[in-house]
Design a protein around this motif. Structure first.
Motif, mmCIF file in Angstrom:
data_model
loop_
_atom_site.group_PDB
_atom_site.id
_atom_site.type_symbol
_atom_site.label_atom_id
_atom_site.label_comp_id
_atom_site.label_asym_id
_atom_site.label_seq_id
_atom_site.Cartn_x
_atom_site.Cartn_y
_atom_site.Cartn_z
ATOM 1 N N SER A 4 12.052 -1.467 21.833
ATOM 2 C CA SER A 4 10.613 -1.672 21.954
ATOM 3 C C SER A 4 10.186 -2.859 21.116
ATOM 4 O O SER A 4 10.929 -3.345 20.277
ATOM 5 C CB SER A 4 9.854 -0.418 21.501
ATOM 6 O OG SER A 4 9.899 -0.314 20.096
ATOM 7 N N ALA A 5 8.945 -3.315 21.331
ATOM 8 C CA ALA A 5 8.400 -4.436 20.558
ATOM 9 C C ALA A 5 8.362 -4.095 19.070
ATOM 10 O O ALA A 5 8.426 -4.966 18.230
ATOM 11 C CB ALA A 5 7.000 -4.800 21.058
ATOM 12 N N ASP A 16 8.691 -0.026 28.811
ATOM 13 C CA ASP A 16 7.297 -0.353 29.038
ATOM 14 C C ASP A 16 7.191 -1.853 29.080
ATOM 15 O O ASP A 16 7.517 -2.532 28.116
ATOM 16 C CB ASP A 16 6.423 0.205 27.912
ATOM 17 C CG ASP A 16 6.370 1.722 27.939
ATOM 18 O OD1 ASP A 16 6.513 2.291 29.032
ATOM 19 O OD2 ASP A 16 6.186 2.309 26.858
ATOM 20 N N SER A 17 6.734 -2.396 30.176
ATOM 21 C CA SER A 17 6.714 -3.835 30.345
ATOM 22 C C SER A 17 5.463 -4.248 31.095
ATOM 23 O O SER A 17 5.014 -3.545 31.992
ATOM 24 C CB SER A 17 7.951 -4.271 31.137
ATOM 25 O OG SER A 17 7.856 -5.634 31.477
ATOM 26 N N SER A 25 11.857 -4.800 27.541
ATOM 27 C CA SER A 25 10.808 -4.835 26.517
ATOM 28 C C SER A 25 10.993 -5.944 25.485
ATOM 29 O O SER A 25 10.060 -6.257 24.767
ATOM 30 C CB SER A 25 10.704 -3.483 25.828
ATOM 31 O OG SER A 25 11.926 -3.151 25.217
ATOM 32 N N GLN A 28 8.339 -8.588 25.786
ATOM 33 C CA GLN A 28 6.944 -8.215 25.632
ATOM 34 C C GLN A 28 6.160 -9.388 25.067
ATOM 35 O O GLN A 28 6.697 -10.190 24.308
ATOM 36 C CB GLN A 28 6.810 -7.018 24.685
ATOM 37 C CG GLN A 28 7.346 -5.723 25.235
ATOM 38 C CD GLN A 28 6.468 -5.175 26.333
ATOM 39 O OE1 GLN A 28 5.266 -5.370 26.322
ATOM 40 N NE2 GLN A 28 7.074 -4.504 27.288
ATOM 41 N N THR A 31 2.854 -9.929 19.597
ATOM 42 C CA THR A 31 1.855 -9.000 19.056
ATOM 43 C C THR A 31 0.827 -9.781 18.236
ATOM 44 O O THR A 31 1.091 -10.903 17.794
ATOM 45 C CB THR A 31 2.520 -7.954 18.142
ATOM 46 O OG1 THR A 31 3.033 -8.611 16.980
ATOM 47 C CG2 THR A 31 3.619 -7.187 18.866
#
Length: 168
Positions: A4-5, A16-17, A25, A28, A31
């Motif tokens: 994950s990120a 989740d993309s 991911s 992503q 952030t």
């Protein structure tokens, strides 16, 4: 297994993309914390560059645009804050010379260190991925990676700078 990120792993089949699972991911978007970190590093690098007060310098540079591939390294010479000469390192051919300027000097301003700072600053808030490293002494960008849209292939831009030195 997906990363994950936030650096956490999961065993889900699909990460989740923002690209409907087509991109893992690790792709992503940047952030808000990463954006702020790049912005802070950029500001610190700009200050080191200002303190170095270099208007005459030279360096080797390569630009990567995924639609064109890697462009071979170019040797860039800057005098009085203006690009004076750009040559191909592999063949020594002149790509641009200010003395022969036929209106294309404006096209080469992007290779100036101050313009690279502007380019990075302009992408921090808009590109989905931004990566930049800077020389710890002079502050000049040594590596820049921009991906405007992580779901679009071939829109990435990379820039590498090596061997920046003050010109006599």
């Amino acid at each position: 297994l997906a990363l994950s990120a936030a650096g956490e792993t999961s065993s889900g089949d699909q990460a989740d993309s923002p690209c409907d699972g087509l991109v893992e991911s690790i792709h992503q978007p940047i952030t808000p914390e990463e954006r702020e970190s790049v912005r802070q590093e950029l500001n610190e690098a700009r200050e080191r560059w200002r303190e170095a007060s270099m208007d005459d310098y030279s360096f080797d540079m390569r630009r990567t645009v995924w639609t064109h591939g890697r462009i071979p390294f170019m040797a860039v010479t800057v005098r009085a804050g203006e690009v004076q000469l750009v040559t191909s390192i592999s063949g020594g051919d002149t790509i641009f010379a200010a003395a022969d300027d036929d209106g294309v000097a404006e096209l080469w301003k992007w290779v100036l260190v101050k313009q690279l700072f502007e380019f990075i600053a302009g992408e921090i808030d808009t590109a989905q991925r931004v990566h930049a490293t800077f020389d710890p002494e002079l502050g000049d960008p040594t590596s820049v990676g921009i991906d405007a849209d992580v779901c679009t292939f071939d829109d990435e831009i990379g820039i590498e700078l090596e061997g920046l030195v003050a010109a006599p």
